[in-house]
Scaffold this motif. Structure first.
Motif, short mmCIF file in Angstrom:
data_model
loop_
_atom_site.label_atom_id
_atom_site.label_comp_id
_atom_site.label_asym_id
_atom_site.label_seq_id
_atom_site.Cartn_x
_atom_site.Cartn_y
_atom_site.Cartn_z
N GLN A 133 0.85 -1.21 0.00
CA GLN A 133 0.00 0.00 0.00
C GLN A 133 0.88 1.25 0.00
O GLN A 133 0.65 2.19 -0.75
CB GLN A 133 -0.91 -0.03 1.23
CG GLN A 133 -1.82 1.16 1.36
CD GLN A 133 -3.05 1.05 0.50
OE1 GLN A 133 -3.35 -0.01 -0.03
NE2 GLN A 133 -3.74 2.14 0.32
N GLU A 134 1.91 1.24 0.84
CA GLU A 134 2.83 2.37 0.91
C GLU A 134 3.56 2.54 -0.43
O GLU A 134 3.72 3.66 -0.93
CB GLU A 134 3.84 2.16 2.04
CG GLU A 134 4.78 3.33 2.22
CD GLU A 134 5.80 3.09 3.33
OE1 GLU A 134 6.83 3.79 3.31
OE2 GLU A 134 5.57 2.22 4.19
N LEU A 135 4.01 1.43 -1.01
CA LEU A 135 4.69 1.46 -2.30
C LEU A 135 3.79 2.04 -3.39
O LEU A 135 4.22 2.87 -4.19
CB LEU A 135 5.16 0.05 -2.68
CG LEU A 135 5.92 -0.08 -3.99
CD1 LEU A 135 7.21 0.73 -3.95
CD2 LEU A 135 6.23 -1.55 -4.27
N GLU B 57 2.93 11.12 -10.64
CA GLU B 57 2.24 12.41 -10.76
C GLU B 57 3.24 13.56 -10.83
O GLU B 57 3.05 14.52 -11.58
CB GLU B 57 1.27 12.60 -9.59
CG GLU B 57 0.04 11.73 -9.71
CD GLU B 57 -0.85 11.78 -8.48
OE1 GLU B 57 -0.44 12.34 -7.44
OE2 GLU B 57 -1.95 11.22 -8.55
N GLY B 58 4.33 13.45 -10.05
CA GLY B 58 5.37 14.48 -10.08
C GLY B 58 6.05 14.53 -11.45
O GLY B 58 6.28 15.62 -12.00
N ILE B 59 6.36 13.38 -12.02
CA ILE B 59 7.00 13.31 -13.34
C ILE B 59 6.07 13.89 -14.40
O ILE B 59 6.49 14.70 -15.24
CB ILE B 59 7.39 11.85 -13.69
CG1 ILE B 59 8.55 11.40 -12.79
CG2 ILE B 59 7.77 11.72 -15.16
CD1 ILE B 59 8.82 9.91 -12.87
N LEU B 60 4.81 13.51 -14.36
CA LEU B 60 3.84 14.00 -15.35
C LEU B 60 3.63 15.50 -15.23
O LEU B 60 3.52 16.20 -16.25
CB LEU B 60 2.51 13.25 -15.22
CG LEU B 60 2.57 11.76 -15.59
CD1 LEU B 60 1.23 11.10 -15.28
CD2 LEU B 60 2.94 11.57 -17.05
N LEU B 61 3.59 16.01 -14.00
CA LEU B 61 3.42 17.45 -13.82
C LEU B 61 4.63 18.19 -14.35
O LEU B 61 4.50 19.22 -15.05
CB LEU B 61 3.23 17.77 -12.32
CG LEU B 61 3.03 19.25 -11.99
CD1 LEU B 61 1.78 19.80 -12.68
CD2 LEU B 61 2.93 19.45 -10.49
N ARG B 62 5.82 17.66 -14.10
CA ARG B 62 7.05 18.29 -14.62
C ARG B 62 7.03 18.29 -16.16
O ARG B 62 7.37 19.29 -16.79
CB ARG B 62 8.28 17.57 -14.08
CG ARG B 62 9.57 18.35 -14.39
CD ARG B 62 10.80 17.74 -13.77
NE ARG B 62 11.04 16.42 -14.33
CZ ARG B 62 11.21 15.31 -13.64
NH1 ARG B 62 11.18 15.36 -12.33
NH2 ARG B 62 11.44 14.17 -14.24
N GLU B 63 6.61 17.18 -16.75
CA GLU B 63 6.51 17.09 -18.23
C GLU B 63 5.52 18.13 -18.76
O GLU B 63 5.77 18.77 -19.77
CB GLU B 63 6.10 15.70 -18.65
CG GLU B 63 7.20 14.66 -18.53
CD GLU B 63 8.39 14.95 -19.42
OE1 GLU B 63 8.21 15.31 -20.57
OE2 GLU B 63 9.53 14.83 -18.91
N ALA C 113 2.66 9.06 -6.35
CA ALA C 113 3.18 10.41 -6.15
C ALA C 113 4.35 10.70 -7.09
O ALA C 113 4.45 11.79 -7.67
CB ALA C 113 3.62 10.59 -4.69
N LEU C 114 5.22 9.72 -7.27
CA LEU C 114 6.36 9.87 -8.17
C LEU C 114 5.88 10.09 -9.61
O LEU C 114 6.33 11.01 -10.29
CB LEU C 114 7.27 8.64 -8.10
CG LEU C 114 8.46 8.63 -9.06
CD1 LEU C 114 9.43 9.75 -8.72
CD2 LEU C 114 9.15 7.27 -9.01
#
Length: 192
Positions: free
Chosen positions: A170-172, A181-187, A178-179
């Motif tokens: 679940q934590e993974l 979403e962060g990559i997609l937002l940066r793109e 989150a990772l």
């Protein structure tokens, strides 16, 4: 081997308070109520209400290894009392299950009671229309699969490992989301 719960544990009603609890931060006894057990069937002793009960008999005290059974409500599961509980009493309508530790591991009995198949069997024994309740008699006659103590310990160990694995997965999943979403937002921001 299958036995009834009454053969391997003592089941008794929680303490019936005659009036509303008068809490006292300096009280000599902690009171365990249904609200003190979370959805993961964990007891949070640090949050227990305290009261003064100078006349409380030792037989009413909760001990390490006891199971606290939710006899009313949507879930009729059990929580295991850990060490360091101090002087505490279980409030009705909960039921206290005191396993005979020479025949049954308390953690195994908790696992067995909380297992989905046992929960389904208990639901079939529930009485009441608006609020379902499992009575002492229904719990006493519950059939329990009872392997040897060593196998009980192995079952508990594997169940705890599976639970830990599920929490880690679940934590993974959360971290991976989150990772990503962060990559997609940066793109998206760099595409301007």
């Amino acid at each position: 081997m299958t036995v009834t719960l009454v053969d391997i544990a003592e089941v008794r009603m929680g303490y019936s308070f005659r009036s509303r609890l008068e809490t006292d931060a300096e009280g000599d006894v902690a009171v365990i109520q249904m609200k003190d057990i979370d959805d993961a069937n964990l007891l949070h002793p640090e949050e227990l209400a305290r009261i003064q009960m100078p006349d409380l008999k030792d037989r009413h005290l909760v001990r390490e290894g006891d199971l606290l059974f939710r006899s009313r409500g949507v879930t009729n599961s059990a929580a295991l009392v850990g060490g360091g509980i101090g002087r505490a009493v279980l409030a009705a309508p909960m039921l206290l299950i005191r396993p005979k530790t020479e025949i049954v591991e308390p953690a195994y009995l908790q696992w067995f009671i909380n297992h989905p198949a046992t929960q389904a069997a208990l639901a079939g024994r529930a009485a009441g229309t608006a609020v379902k309740m499992i009575g002492k008699g229904a719990l006493d006659s519950l059939e329990v699969a009872l392997p040897p103590l060593q196998r009980q310990r192995l079952i508990v160990e594997v169940a705890q490992l599976a639970s830990r694995e599920a929490a880690l997965m679940q934590e993974l999943r959360g971290r991976r989301k989150a990772l990503l979403e962060g990559i997609l937002l940066r793109e998206a921001q760099e595409a301007r």
